[in-house]
Design an enzyme around this catalytic site. Structure first.
Site, mmCIF file in Angstrom:
data_model
loop_
_atom_site.group_PDB
_atom_site.id
_atom_site.type_symbol
_atom_site.label_atom_id
_atom_site.label_comp_id
_atom_site.label_asym_id
_atom_site.label_seq_id
_atom_site.Cartn_x
_atom_site.Cartn_y
_atom_site.Cartn_z
ATOM 1 N N ASN A 95 0.915 -1.016 -0.066
ATOM 2 C CA ASN A 95 0.125 -0.067 0.140
ATOM 3 C C ASN A 95 1.061 1.176 0.086
ATOM 4 O O ASN A 95 1.460 1.607 1.148
ATOM 5 C CB ASN A 95 -0.716 0.041 1.377
ATOM 6 C CG ASN A 95 -1.754 1.258 1.338
ATOM 7 O OD1 ASN A 95 -1.860 2.078 0.297
ATOM 8 N ND2 ASN A 95 -2.344 1.314 2.623
ATOM 9 N N TRP A 96 1.055 1.866 -1.205
ATOM 10 C CA TRP A 96 1.885 3.004 -1.247
ATOM 11 C C TRP A 96 1.446 4.253 -0.845
ATOM 12 O O TRP A 96 2.247 5.138 -0.529
ATOM 13 C CB TRP A 96 2.289 3.269 -2.885
ATOM 14 C CG TRP A 96 2.866 2.052 -3.437
ATOM 15 C CD1 TRP A 96 3.310 0.885 -2.748
ATOM 16 C CD2 TRP A 96 3.384 2.208 -4.669
ATOM 17 N NE1 TRP A 96 4.002 0.099 -3.985
ATOM 18 C CE2 TRP A 96 4.266 0.897 -5.004
ATOM 19 C CE3 TRP A 96 3.679 3.021 -5.758
ATOM 20 C CZ2 TRP A 96 4.616 0.478 -6.337
ATOM 21 C CZ3 TRP A 96 4.178 2.679 -7.158
ATOM 22 C CH2 TRP A 96 4.721 1.427 -7.230
ATOM 23 N N LYS A 97 0.260 4.152 -0.445
ATOM 24 C CA LYS A 97 -0.573 5.494 0.375
ATOM 25 C C LYS A 97 -0.050 6.604 -0.668
ATOM 26 O O LYS A 97 -0.179 6.602 -1.749
ATOM 27 C CB LYS A 97 -0.023 5.645 1.617
ATOM 28 C CG LYS A 97 -0.260 4.496 2.489
ATOM 29 C CD LYS A 97 -0.010 4.510 4.037
ATOM 30 C CE LYS A 97 -0.487 3.187 4.755
ATOM 31 N NZ LYS A 97 -0.365 3.402 6.247
ATOM 32 N N HIS A 152 -9.581 1.164 4.980
ATOM 33 C CA HIS A 152 -8.077 1.341 5.656
ATOM 34 C C HIS A 152 -8.607 2.259 6.733
ATOM 35 O O HIS A 152 -9.327 3.305 6.594
ATOM 36 C CB HIS A 152 -7.337 1.845 4.722
ATOM 37 C CG HIS A 152 -5.864 1.670 5.119
ATOM 38 N ND1 HIS A 152 -5.432 3.020 6.188
ATOM 39 C CD2 HIS A 152 -4.895 0.848 5.169
ATOM 40 C CE1 HIS A 152 -3.965 2.544 6.610
ATOM 41 N NE2 HIS A 152 -3.941 1.561 6.121
ATOM 42 N N GLU A 207 -7.096 4.668 7.775
ATOM 43 C CA GLU A 207 -6.890 6.296 7.623
ATOM 44 C C GLU A 207 -7.997 6.634 6.747
ATOM 45 O O GLU A 207 -8.351 7.789 6.900
ATOM 46 C CB GLU A 207 -5.467 6.262 6.497
ATOM 47 C CG GLU A 207 -4.247 6.101 7.527
ATOM 48 C CD GLU A 207 -2.954 5.644 6.794
ATOM 49 O OE1 GLU A 207 -3.085 5.606 5.493
ATOM 50 O OE2 GLU A 207 -2.049 5.003 7.418
ATOM 51 N N GLU A 246 -5.511 -4.691 10.574
ATOM 52 C CA GLU A 246 -4.427 -3.721 11.018
ATOM 53 C C GLU A 246 -4.800 -3.126 12.202
ATOM 54 O O GLU A 246 -5.307 -1.905 12.075
ATOM 55 C CB GLU A 246 -4.318 -2.546 9.711
ATOM 56 C CG GLU A 246 -3.930 -3.660 8.253
ATOM 57 C CD GLU A 246 -3.438 -2.387 7.342
ATOM 58 O OE1 GLU A 246 -2.313 -2.492 6.883
ATOM 59 O OE2 GLU A 246 -4.137 -1.498 7.310
ATOM 60 N N GLY A 264 2.471 2.357 10.806
ATOM 61 C CA GLY A 264 3.560 3.282 10.681
ATOM 62 C C GLY A 264 4.061 3.779 11.906
ATOM 63 O O GLY A 264 5.054 4.941 12.083
ATOM 64 N N SER A 283 3.564 -2.105 10.219
ATOM 65 C CA SER A 283 5.119 -1.970 10.821
ATOM 66 C C SER A 283 5.541 -3.606 10.516
ATOM 67 O O SER A 283 6.706 -3.814 10.989
ATOM 68 C CB SER A 283 5.256 -1.549 12.155
ATOM 69 O OG SER A 283 4.923 -0.321 12.352
ATOM 70 N N GLY A 303 2.925 -1.158 4.368
ATOM 71 C CA GLY A 303 2.878 0.276 3.927
ATOM 72 C C GLY A 303 4.427 0.898 3.922
ATOM 73 O O GLY A 303 4.755 0.600 2.871
ATOM 74 N N GLY A 304 4.730 1.375 4.815
ATOM 75 C CA GLY A 304 6.215 1.955 4.716
ATOM 76 C C GLY A 304 7.299 1.049 3.926
ATOM 77 O O GLY A 304 8.161 1.534 3.018
HETATM 78 P P1 PGA Z 1 2.825 0.246 7.845
HETATM 79 O O1 PGA Z 1 1.475 0.430 7.006
HETATM 80 O O2 PGA Z 1 3.394 -1.106 7.161
HETATM 81 O O3 PGA Z 1 3.574 1.551 7.290
HETATM 82 O O4 PGA Z 1 2.647 0.287 9.162
HETATM 83 C C1 PGA Z 1 0.614 -0.505 6.853
HETATM 84 C C2 PGA Z 1 -0.767 -0.131 6.331
HETATM 85 O O5 PGA Z 1 -1.152 1.137 6.712
HETATM 86 O O6 PGA Z 1 -1.422 -0.546 5.288
#
Ligand code: PGA
Length: 253
Positions: A9-11, A98, A100, A170, A176, A216, A237-238
């Protein structure tokens, strides 16, 4: 058997050029280093979907996801992107719910249900996200919280529709933050999710549903997490923004 999946997930990261070089690097590494037992998904921002999709087309292991979809079919919804638009540029998976999106865009359970329906109607696979905030875990209410999220959006789907769904657990406190759920915390929640799904749908469909862990996840902890019986992969994510880290996570199976 259920699919093993690693989704990036590149956000809201990368420019066009950066997105193309990232996906080319991942594509090459996956071709060279990954055997055929993992489904690899990349979810770039909307404007890059088509170009990124063209680069992944020649790779049997790689699939394209969008990070969001409108619950509406078409019409006067400025700034929104419909499921049929995504489908028409080759999108196969859609991340829905998600944390967010729930938090910053106030997406509620009914809206998420409509998004699930919209994606499924176009033959795409939703990756439905759930997960509790820290205060719910600290108060020992995390199972109830996640159970309610599943029930409030998924339980209105038919068995046939549910067959399409991938779930991602998640925990918000792990996204993050560098603080990962332990493999034991992940496993017990994934087993709980599967049990809840088996109450809402066919036991077989629940057994076959891929449940991904997100929060993470990195090359250092992925192997331990993915070795749990109910952890079928990760939503990253990251670490998905670095081709080496992302490929090493894929290779953790
Ligand atoms: P993260 O994000 O790996 O940066 O913690 C995961 C996500 O929100 O899908």
């Amino acid at each position: 058997m259920r699919k093993r999946i690693v989704a990036g997930n590149w956000k809201m990261n990368k420019t066009y050029e950066e997105a193309l070089s990232l996906v080319s690097e991942i594509d090459n590494m996956v071709k060279d280093e990954v055997n055929g037992e993992v489904t690899v998904i990349v979810a770039p921002p909307f404007p890059f979907l088509q170009s990124v999709g063209k680069l992944t087309q020649g790779n049997d292991l790689m699939y394209l996801a969008a990070q969001n979809v409108s619950e509406h079919e078409s019409g006067a919804y400025t700034g929104e992107v419909s499921a049929s638009m995504l489908k028409s540029v080759g999108v196969q998976y859609v991340i829905i719910g998600h944390s967010e999106r729930r938090m910053y865009h106030h997406e509620d359970a009914q809206t998420l249900y409509k998004k699930l329906k919209a994606a499924i109607a176009q033959g795409m696979t939703p990756i439905f996200c759930c997960g509790e905030p820290l205060e719910e875990r600290d108060a020992d209410r995390h199972f109830d919280y996640v159970g309610k999220q599943l029930h409030d959006s998924l339980s209105y789907l038919s068995n046939e529709e549910f067959d399409k769904v991938v779930v991602a657990y998640e925990p918000i406190w792990a996204i993050g933050t560098g603080r990962t759920a332990s493999s034991q915390q992940a496993q017990e929640m994934h087993a709980y999710i599967r049990e809840q799904l088996s109450r809402m749908f066919d036991a077989e469909a629940a057994f076959n549903c891929s449940i991904l862990y997100g929060g993470s996840c990195n090359p250092g902890n992925a192997r331990e997490l993915f070795s749990q019986p109910d952890v079928d992969g990760g939503l990253i994510g990251g670490a998905s923004l670095k081709s080496r880290d992302f490929t090493d996570i894929i290779k953790s199976f």
